[in-house]
Motif scaffolding. Structure first.
Motif, PDB file in Angstrom:
ATOM      1  N   GLU A 149       0.838  -1.224  -0.001  1.00 36.40           N
ATOM      2  CA  GLU A 149      -0.039  -0.115   0.143  1.00 36.40           C
ATOM      3  C   GLU A 149       0.903   1.211   0.061  1.00 36.40           C
ATOM      4  O   GLU A 149       1.831   1.604   0.625  1.00 36.40           O
ATOM      5  CB  GLU A 149      -0.913  -0.059   1.067  1.00 36.40           C
ATOM      6  CG  GLU A 149      -2.196   0.724   1.021  1.00 36.40           C
ATOM      7  CD  GLU A 149      -2.054   2.168   1.269  1.00 36.40           C
ATOM      8  OE1 GLU A 149      -2.941   3.258   0.758  1.00 36.40           O
ATOM      9  OE2 GLU A 149      -1.179   2.618   1.992  1.00 36.40           O
ATOM     10  N   PRO A 201      -9.327  -0.247  -4.198  1.00 31.71           N
ATOM     11  CA  PRO A 201      -7.828   0.134  -3.803  1.00 31.71           C
ATOM     12  C   PRO A 201      -6.779  -0.884  -4.301  1.00 31.71           C
ATOM     13  O   PRO A 201      -5.771  -0.229  -4.411  1.00 31.71           O
ATOM     14  CB  PRO A 201      -8.343  -0.020  -2.362  1.00 31.71           C
ATOM     15  CG  PRO A 201      -9.793   0.225  -2.175  1.00 31.71           C
ATOM     16  CD  PRO A 201     -10.388  -0.640  -3.495  1.00 31.71           C
ATOM     17  N   SER A 202      -7.163  -2.154  -4.697  1.00 32.92           N
ATOM     18  CA  SER A 202      -5.820  -3.012  -4.786  1.00 32.92           C
ATOM     19  C   SER A 202      -5.510  -2.572  -6.416  1.00 32.92           C
ATOM     20  O   SER A 202      -4.268  -2.661  -6.743  1.00 32.92           O
ATOM     21  CB  SER A 202      -6.322  -4.429  -5.005  1.00 32.92           C
ATOM     22  OG  SER A 202      -7.480  -4.861  -5.875  1.00 32.92           O
ATOM     23  N   TYR A 258      -5.668   0.940  -7.489  1.00 31.93           N
ATOM     24  CA  TYR A 258      -5.151   2.131  -7.364  1.00 31.93           C
ATOM     25  C   TYR A 258      -4.048   2.479  -6.430  1.00 31.93           C
ATOM     26  O   TYR A 258      -3.142   3.517  -6.468  1.00 31.93           O
ATOM     27  CB  TYR A 258      -6.274   3.187  -7.364  1.00 31.93           C
ATOM     28  CG  TYR A 258      -7.008   3.267  -8.723  1.00 31.93           C
ATOM     29  CD1 TYR A 258      -6.750   3.402  -9.955  1.00 31.93           C
ATOM     30  CD2 TYR A 258      -8.513   2.792  -8.609  1.00 31.93           C
ATOM     31  CE1 TYR A 258      -7.476   3.379 -11.011  1.00 31.93           C
ATOM     32  CE2 TYR A 258      -9.350   2.544  -9.777  1.00 31.93           C
ATOM     33  CZ  TYR A 258      -8.495   3.000 -10.851  1.00 31.93           C
ATOM     34  OH  TYR A 258      -9.411   2.791 -12.084  1.00 31.93           O
ATOM     35  N   LEU A 259      -4.215   1.946  -5.342  1.00 34.60           N
ATOM     36  CA  LEU A 259      -3.311   2.392  -4.114  1.00 34.60           C
ATOM     37  C   LEU A 259      -2.266   1.394  -3.655  1.00 34.60           C
ATOM     38  O   LEU A 259      -1.611   1.700  -2.942  1.00 34.60           O
ATOM     39  CB  LEU A 259      -4.514   2.580  -3.047  1.00 34.60           C
ATOM     40  CG  LEU A 259      -5.657   3.401  -3.115  1.00 34.60           C
ATOM     41  CD1 LEU A 259      -6.453   3.530  -1.713  1.00 34.60           C
ATOM     42  CD2 LEU A 259      -5.110   4.895  -3.555  1.00 34.60           C
ATOM     43  N   TRP A 260      -2.315   0.226  -4.288  1.00 30.92           N
ATOM     44  CA  TRP A 260      -1.339  -0.875  -3.904  1.00 30.92           C
ATOM     45  C   TRP A 260      -0.630  -1.130  -5.214  1.00 30.92           C
ATOM     46  O   TRP A 260      -0.925  -1.174  -6.327  1.00 30.92           O
ATOM     47  CB  TRP A 260      -1.924  -2.152  -3.519  1.00 30.92           C
ATOM     48  CG  TRP A 260      -2.761  -1.985  -2.434  1.00 30.92           C
ATOM     49  CD1 TRP A 260      -3.974  -1.404  -2.037  1.00 30.92           C
ATOM     50  CD2 TRP A 260      -2.367  -2.486  -1.015  1.00 30.92           C
ATOM     51  NE1 TRP A 260      -4.334  -1.512  -0.512  1.00 30.92           N
ATOM     52  CE2 TRP A 260      -3.159  -2.135   0.190  1.00 30.92           C
ATOM     53  CE3 TRP A 260      -1.381  -3.547  -0.634  1.00 30.92           C
ATOM     54  CZ2 TRP A 260      -3.293  -2.795   1.180  1.00 30.92           C
ATOM     55  CZ3 TRP A 260      -1.221  -4.017   0.565  1.00 30.92           C
ATOM     56  CH2 TRP A 260      -2.253  -3.533   1.717  1.00 30.92           C
TER      57      TRP A 260
END
Length: 152
Positions: free
Chosen positions: A92, A114-115, A117-119
């Protein structure tokens, strides 16, 4: 890159981190259209993927930490692993939290929200890895990554 790569639908420009209209290679071949349609329904893509990259990884090859091009591809990315298993690392970006998952042969990894875009995700360049507490030698691995190109 040191690995063999095949592009279908659109060519991704790794240096420019972009997909342009002139990168269109043609419609996906029939066998990939069928697979893309199946993955579309399984991975809940917004639209049927129109771009596939096939990567071949020999033992000792990996891929550095990255997030797939945000302005290039839609929200859902799916990758089908074939042949050898390996461990994919996730981090992350804001907190540095780390997770690992085994990509078993015939498994489908779906990145969304999130997986996506953020990780970051990566595969260490190793000839073996720990899987279920055992050191396992890597052999040839293929990944088929399905994405929907965002056209501007």
């Amino acid at each position: 890159m040191k690995r063999c790569v095949q592009h279908y639908g659109y060519r991704y420009d790794y240096r420019a981190c972009a997909v342009t209209e002139d990168a269109f290679l043609g419609e996906l071949p029939g066998w990939l259209q069928e697979l893309a349609a199946t993955i579309w329904s399984t991975a809940r893509f917004e639209e049927v993927p129109d771009q596939v990259i096939i990567n071949e990884y020999e033992p000792g090859q990996g891929i550095s930490a990255h997030v797939d091009c945000v302005p290039c591809f839609s929200e859902t990315i799916a990758s089908l692993s074939l042949l050898s298993a390996c461990t994919m690392n996730f981090e992350e970006r804001s907190s540095g939290e780390r997770l690992n998952t085994v990509l078993a042969p015939r498994s489908l990894l779906v990145l969304k929200g999130p997986s996506r875009y953020l990780w970051t995700h990566s595969i260490p360049a190793r000839k073996s890895g720990m899987i279920d507490g055992q050191r396992v030698a890597r052999s040839r691995r293929l990944s088929l990554t399905f994405r929907k190109v965002i056209r501007s």
